[in-house]
Design a protein around this motif. Sequence first.
Motif, short mmCIF file in Angstrom:
data_model
loop_
_atom_site.label_atom_id
_atom_site.label_comp_id
_atom_site.label_asym_id
_atom_site.label_seq_id
_atom_site.Cartn_x
_atom_site.Cartn_y
_atom_site.Cartn_z
N LEU A 1 0.77 -1.36 -0.06
CA LEU A 1 0.11 0.11 0.30
C LEU A 1 0.88 1.35 -0.05
CD1 LEU A 1 -3.15 -0.47 2.36
CD2 LEU A 1 -2.81 -0.64 -0.12
N SER A 2 1.95 1.15 0.38
CA SER A 2 2.84 2.41 0.46
C SER A 2 3.66 2.76 -0.65
CB SER A 2 4.04 2.23 1.67
OG SER A 2 4.70 1.07 1.38
N GLU A 3 3.41 1.86 -1.87
CA GLU A 3 3.95 1.92 -3.00
C GLU A 3 3.71 3.23 -3.64
OE1 GLU A 3 5.34 -2.22 -4.48
OE2 GLU A 3 3.33 -1.85 -4.77
N THR A 4 4.67 3.80 -4.34
CA THR A 4 4.13 4.94 -5.49
C THR A 4 3.75 4.20 -6.88
OG1 THR A 4 5.16 6.73 -4.43
CG2 THR A 4 4.73 7.08 -6.65
N VAL A 5 2.74 3.98 -7.26
CA VAL A 5 2.33 3.35 -8.54
C VAL A 5 2.29 4.26 -9.62
CG1 VAL A 5 1.88 1.11 -7.59
CG2 VAL A 5 0.06 2.80 -7.86
N VAL A 6 2.79 3.90 -10.95
CA VAL A 6 2.33 4.60 -12.06
C VAL A 6 0.95 4.34 -12.43
CG1 VAL A 6 2.92 5.31 -14.45
CG2 VAL A 6 4.57 4.83 -12.83
N TYR B 1 -1.32 8.93 -16.60
CA TYR B 1 -1.25 10.42 -16.74
C TYR B 1 -0.90 10.73 -15.55
CZ TYR B 1 -3.66 9.65 -20.99
OH TYR B 1 -4.07 9.54 -22.25
N GLY B 2 0.00 10.03 -14.71
CA GLY B 2 0.54 10.48 -13.43
C GLY B 2 0.93 9.27 -12.68
N SER B 3 1.10 9.45 -11.28
CA SER B 3 1.52 8.52 -10.32
C SER B 3 0.57 8.82 -8.82
CB SER B 3 2.86 8.31 -10.03
OG SER B 3 3.44 9.49 -9.55
N ALA B 4 0.55 7.79 -8.11
CA ALA B 4 -0.11 8.10 -6.89
C ALA B 4 0.23 7.08 -5.78
CB ALA B 4 -1.52 7.82 -7.23
N LYS B 5 -0.01 7.07 -4.42
CA LYS B 5 0.15 6.32 -3.70
C LYS B 5 -0.87 5.01 -3.66
CE LYS B 5 4.04 7.95 -1.52
NZ LYS B 5 5.17 7.04 -1.39
N ASP C 1 16.06 -2.96 -19.10
CA ASP C 1 16.06 -1.72 -18.96
C ASP C 1 14.73 -1.26 -18.56
OD1 ASP C 1 18.14 -0.59 -20.28
OD2 ASP C 1 17.63 -1.36 -22.46
N ILE C 2 13.86 -2.16 -17.83
CA ILE C 2 12.61 -1.78 -17.51
C ILE C 2 12.77 -1.35 -15.88
CG2 ILE C 2 10.30 -2.81 -16.82
CD1 ILE C 2 10.14 -4.15 -19.21
N GLU C 3 12.08 -0.41 -15.39
CA GLU C 3 12.27 -0.06 -14.12
C GLU C 3 10.93 -0.90 -13.32
OE1 GLU C 3 13.63 1.58 -10.18
OE2 GLU C 3 14.48 1.76 -12.44
N SER C 4 9.92 -0.55 -13.77
CA SER C 4 8.56 -1.19 -13.19
C SER C 4 7.74 -1.42 -14.37
CB SER C 4 8.18 -0.42 -12.18
OG SER C 4 7.60 0.83 -12.57
N MET C 5 6.62 -2.33 -13.96
CA MET C 5 5.37 -2.47 -14.91
C MET C 5 4.14 -2.60 -13.90
SD MET C 5 6.89 -5.44 -17.23
CE MET C 5 5.41 -5.75 -18.33
N GLU C 6 3.23 -1.58 -14.19
CA GLU C 6 1.97 -1.63 -13.53
C GLU C 6 0.79 -2.12 -14.46
OE1 GLU C 6 4.35 0.71 -11.04
OE2 GLU C 6 3.84 0.94 -13.02
N ILE C 7 0.12 -3.12 -13.93
CA ILE C 7 -0.88 -3.74 -14.55
C ILE C 7 -2.34 -3.40 -14.19
CG2 ILE C 7 -2.06 -5.97 -15.20
CD1 ILE C 7 1.58 -5.71 -14.39
N LEU C 8 -2.95 -2.71 -14.90
CA LEU C 8 -4.28 -1.90 -14.50
C LEU C 8 -5.43 -2.83 -15.15
CD1 LEU C 8 -2.11 0.15 -14.18
CD2 LEU C 8 -3.83 1.96 -14.95
N LYS C 9 -6.21 -3.17 -13.99
CA LYS C 9 -7.43 -4.37 -14.63
C LYS C 9 -8.91 -3.61 -14.19
CE LYS C 9 -5.51 -6.85 -11.61
NZ LYS C 9 -5.10 -7.98 -10.42
N ASP C 10 -8.87 -2.68 -13.05
CA ASP C 10 -10.58 -2.15 -12.89
C ASP C 10 -11.00 -1.18 -13.42
OD1 ASP C 10 -10.15 0.25 -10.56
OD2 ASP C 10 -8.28 -0.76 -11.16
#
Length: 988
Positions: free
Chosen positions: A91-96, A99-103, A184-193
């Motif tokens: 829950l403390s992660e900053t995720v992408v 058009y931005g990022s959020a905790k 070369d990848i820092e992170s990947m976010e998978i959005l589903k909802d």
Amino acid sequence: MIGISFSSAYAQNKTVKGKVTDGQNEPLIGVAVRVVGATGGSTTDIEGNFSISVAPNTSLQFSYIGMKTQTIKVDGRTQINVVMNDDATMLSETVVIGYGSAKKRDLTGSITNIKGDEIANKPATNPLASLQGKIAGVQVVNTGRAGSDPEIRVRGTNSINGYTPLYIVDGLFNDNINFLNPADIESMEILKDPSSLAIFGVRGANGVIIVTTKKAKEGQTLVNINTSFGWKKVVDKIDMANAAEFKELYNEQLTNQGAKTFDFTNWNGDTDWQDEIFQTGFVTNNNISITGASEKNRFYLGVGYSGEQGNIKHEKFSKITLNASNEYFVNKNLKFGFQLNGARILPTDAKEVLSAIRATPVAPVYNEEYNLFAALPDFQKAQISNPMVDVEERANTARAINNRAAGNIYGEWKFLNNFTFRTTFSMDYASNNYRKYTPIVKVYDPDAEGKINILGTKKTAIEQNKSDETKVQSDYLLTYVNSFNNHNITATAGFTTYYNSYSQLTAGRDQGVGLVIANNPDKWYVSIGDAGASTNGSSQWERTTVSALARVLYNYSGKYLVNASFRRDGSSAFSYTGNQWQNFYSIGGGWLMSEEKFMANQSFFDMLKLKGSWGTLGNQAMKSAYPAEPLLINSSSAVFGNNIIPGYQLEYLPNASLRWEKVQAWEAGFEANMLKNRLHFEGVYYKKNTKDLLATVPGLSGTVPGMGNLGEIENKGFELATSWNDRKGDWKYNIGANLTTIKNKVLSLVQNGYSIIDGAKSMSYTQAGYPIGYFYGYKVEGVYQSANDIAASPVNKLATVTPGDLKFVDINGDNFITPADRTIIGNPTPDFTYGINLGVSYKNFDLGIDMMGQQGNEIFRTWDNYNWSQFNFMSQRVNRWHGEGTSNTQPLLNIKHTINNQNSEYYIEDGSFFRIRNIQLAYNFEKSLLNKLNMKALKVYVNLQNLKTWKHNTGYTPELGGSATAFGVDDGSYPMPAVYTFGLNLTF
């Protein structure tokens, strides 16, 4: 870790100020600051700053969801800066996000973050392949073919027109990420909802995978080398008849057909064609990166090379990648930068395995006297060739070069304390070139004149294909962030444009009279001069999207969460209809129950969050770039004198009300941390309804079909994920698991009884009331054992049956077997998918094990379903029916009995499987030794991939992709090899 700066304080009450940040030096907004043993307190503002009046001998407590609570003695100081550590929770992660990022704590949806380290050391040229089994709700179908892209389906198959999710690489919308190097990848976010996806409008319905590539971090000057090499080997071959078994079975078949048995005198080979075509392939992945950062400038450069041999001889894939970025800070409020990703890919000249499965084992591979590969016997050579002809004689006769460059430039300005304006201009250009040469191939054939036969058309030929695709995107975003009186808000508004164009030219030439095209890659061009027959073709399209968007992330006291988004998309694809504008929106809510006073005295839950969201999403993943404007197709011709004038008609009738498909989706669930944050669990129930399906309305006899928004598909199920992390002395361990249930159903489609029939054998059906792409045919209840058995069974109207034929089930109960008895015989969508992840660390050793599987789906086997030629037999055919009571599962041998080749349960196999996907053992060298060698880090590791698969199907792999309406079909799939690699990761 706590950083403190000192200041003297001797008065009874002093104002203490400071700043609270996380481990990445990002300010934390809304951190609760209170005096221990007293009431009242303060919270941090948008910059993470706080101010509070306290006595010099008191203590301050800093608490924030997802962070470890810090208690610090004031000791007379007036300045205290605090760095808060993660409290073992995501829950403390900053995720992408879009058009931005959020905790993550502030979000109401389902977003999974995958760190780059989890995929950087895996033997995969496409980073998506390494996601398999790691994420609830995401089904990854891999293939063993060198350089191939995996298939991704997020929460099921949403549409008859496509399933591919949207990929966003550093802000640029894309259709794949095969041009990136995993390192070369820092992170990947998978959005589903829906609350996460609605902001993407017409591109959000199939899910979104956001990829952030590596950039330099302030204070770093690093050189990293990540390299690995290894081998891949086929470990699960298909069990086929050997030479002795083939002779027995084939002659029995000829006898059953009333034909003369075959004389095998000159065919005494015993060839395992799979052993002949397969090889142990070499694989390597390499990347070197350089980062440099100062207060004003941050630079990153990564260069990579990936090479992979296929498991069929002479197959080879290679890729060179480049990742460069630079960010310059004019001052603390203004910065500019650029990002560039490039790749040069040489795809493999891939070969098929079908001929190696089907070729008779009695044929020899090679004739030494003539120095030629041998032809197959008469009963095969008209349909298939010696498998080694394709592997050796046609090796590397298809050559392709794919070049890709994608990047952006951006500027960002912070002003008036709470506002940030960012503008980004992005471009992606792909140029693909393909050439194919058809050589003249001679084989030894004892039945041919001179004992030499020329295969195929007996002509050389060439084919060229060139395609170019351009994507141009511009984003203009204004973000407002503020915190006041326990209200915390992040609001984003923006305007974005997207342009996409594609063009393709194809041409082919056969050799002309007296001209043989040289077997020389330098000559493989259509401009070869005096060529014979020629073919030419082209395709092209372009379309644009203009969009306005807005989103609000709000929370009150860090307990009550609201996420809302809106997007309005205008598309050129529907400018003809006047429906080019469509709106998409979502609303989500969350409640951090664990922050309530009534939860203060319990110790089981460290965090408990309830959440839910609803929204509308869009789908433009269509087969046509202009669904509202049909193409012209050739319909008929007319003769005027000596001229033949072709006639054209519309492919389908235009529809003035046509519009993009929409998905209405919702989910509800919870997240929890328990037992001092060692146990994490989250679960959601999701439901998606794709409405306004774009489907073709069949025309009456002689009329043109139409296109309309006519259909609805439903996907629903549960997603569950849990993990346990703990430490005992020098031992650390973690256990994670995820499970997803999928229930797919077509609710309506065009009209009652309408079906989309797909696949070479018309085995995949899509129809209202059933899952998408279900298998349609006859249920089997055994094999007719005798004439009395036939007489006592329903009358088969499909064919005249004899003992030994398959016995079909009378579904409708009319005592006849007719086409009306066909029904659903399999579903390619699994009931559930799952993954299990284990990790153990002891001092400098790390061991990780990933496992995955799926359950409840079926596979339609087609590679042995034939009645037009004679192929080798599966070994299970040794147990065929050859007399009453000999078998009730395998029919008699007789390809003239077409009843046994009907689409039926005989060809359906269980697609459930369990696989040990990955095992990695690593050792991290001691810091004391590395300091002497002027190194910062050194890891060596060994990796085992696809070590073992427990499966039920007879083919090479149970992983079978396909299209939106035809998948799970085994038509001779490529083997899934085991991969063994060794590597090191070195940082200076």
